[in-house]
Design a protein around this motif. Structure first.
Motif, PDB file in Angstrom:
ATOM      1  N   PHE A  99     -48.415  17.504 -45.695  1.00 17.22           N
ATOM      2  CA  PHE A  99     -49.268  17.624 -47.050  1.00 17.22           C
ATOM      3  C   PHE A  99     -50.525  18.579 -46.903  1.00 17.22           C
ATOM      4  O   PHE A  99     -50.804  19.264 -47.620  1.00 17.22           O
ATOM      5  N   GLY A 100     -51.111  18.474 -45.541  1.00 11.53           N
ATOM      6  CA  GLY A 100     -52.421  19.189 -45.316  1.00 11.53           C
ATOM      7  C   GLY A 100     -52.013  20.835 -45.345  1.00 11.53           C
ATOM      8  O   GLY A 100     -52.605  21.614 -45.757  1.00 11.53           O
ATOM      9  N   GLN A 101     -50.788  21.044 -44.555  1.00 12.33           N
ATOM     10  CA  GLN A 101     -50.469  22.492 -44.923  1.00 12.33           C
ATOM     11  C   GLN A 101     -50.146  23.150 -45.911  1.00 12.33           C
ATOM     12  O   GLN A 101     -50.441  24.223 -46.543  1.00 12.33           O
ATOM     13  N   SER A 102     -49.344  22.186 -46.862  1.00 12.52           N
ATOM     14  CA  SER A 102     -49.276  22.599 -48.389  1.00 12.52           C
ATOM     15  C   SER A 102     -50.430  22.850 -49.205  1.00 12.52           C
ATOM     16  O   SER A 102     -50.616  23.620 -49.809  1.00 12.52           O
ATOM     17  N   VAL A 103     -51.558  22.061 -49.169  1.00  8.45           N
ATOM     18  CA  VAL A 103     -52.838  22.014 -49.708  1.00  8.45           C
ATOM     19  C   VAL A 103     -53.512  23.590 -49.262  1.00  8.45           C
ATOM     20  O   VAL A 103     -53.912  24.274 -50.068  1.00  8.45           O
ATOM     21  N   ARG A 104     -53.598  23.449 -48.034  1.00  5.94           N
ATOM     22  CA  ARG A 104     -54.194  24.872 -47.344  1.00  5.94           C
ATOM     23  C   ARG A 104     -53.323  26.213 -47.907  1.00  5.94           C
ATOM     24  O   ARG A 104     -53.985  27.133 -48.287  1.00  5.94           O
ATOM     25  N   TYR A 105     -52.153  26.147 -47.914  1.00  4.82           N
ATOM     26  CA  TYR A 105     -51.346  27.133 -48.457  1.00  4.82           C
ATOM     27  C   TYR A 105     -51.676  27.423 -49.990  1.00  4.82           C
ATOM     28  O   TYR A 105     -51.914  28.621 -50.587  1.00  4.82           O
ATOM     29  N   GLY A 106     -51.720  26.389 -50.790  1.00  2.92           N
ATOM     30  CA  GLY A 106     -52.135  26.433 -52.043  1.00  2.92           C
ATOM     31  C   GLY A 106     -53.432  27.148 -52.473  1.00  2.92           C
ATOM     32  O   GLY A 106     -53.591  27.772 -53.324  1.00  2.92           O
TER      33      GLY A 106
END
Length: 69
Positions: free
Chosen positions: A29-36
């Motif tokens: 989830f954290g990686q996805s948020v950073r990418y977004g």
């Protein structure tokens, strides 16, 4: 993606098999948020380039490469 959109190239979707279970996910989830957030963060530089306030080399080089100029 911002570069592609800026020079008005066509974007197509390609279907891929998807698995929706915890073990199949490679991004947290954290990686996805950073990418977004990084993706959203490219908007100001794209807007400045488009308006002519600050030309960005990353957009100009791609445009020359694919426009035949």
């Amino acid at each position: 993606m911002a570069q592609i959109v800026e020079i008005k190239m066509r974007i197509a979707e390609v279907p891929v098999p998807t698995r929706y279970f915890a073990q199949a996910s490679s991004a947290s989830f954290g990686q996805s948020v950073r990418y977004g957030l990084r993706s959203y963060g490219s908007w100001p530089s794209t807007s400045r380039h488009r308006s002519g306030l600050r030309r960005q080399r990353q957009f100009q080089s791609l445009e020359r490469r694919y426009s035949g100029a």
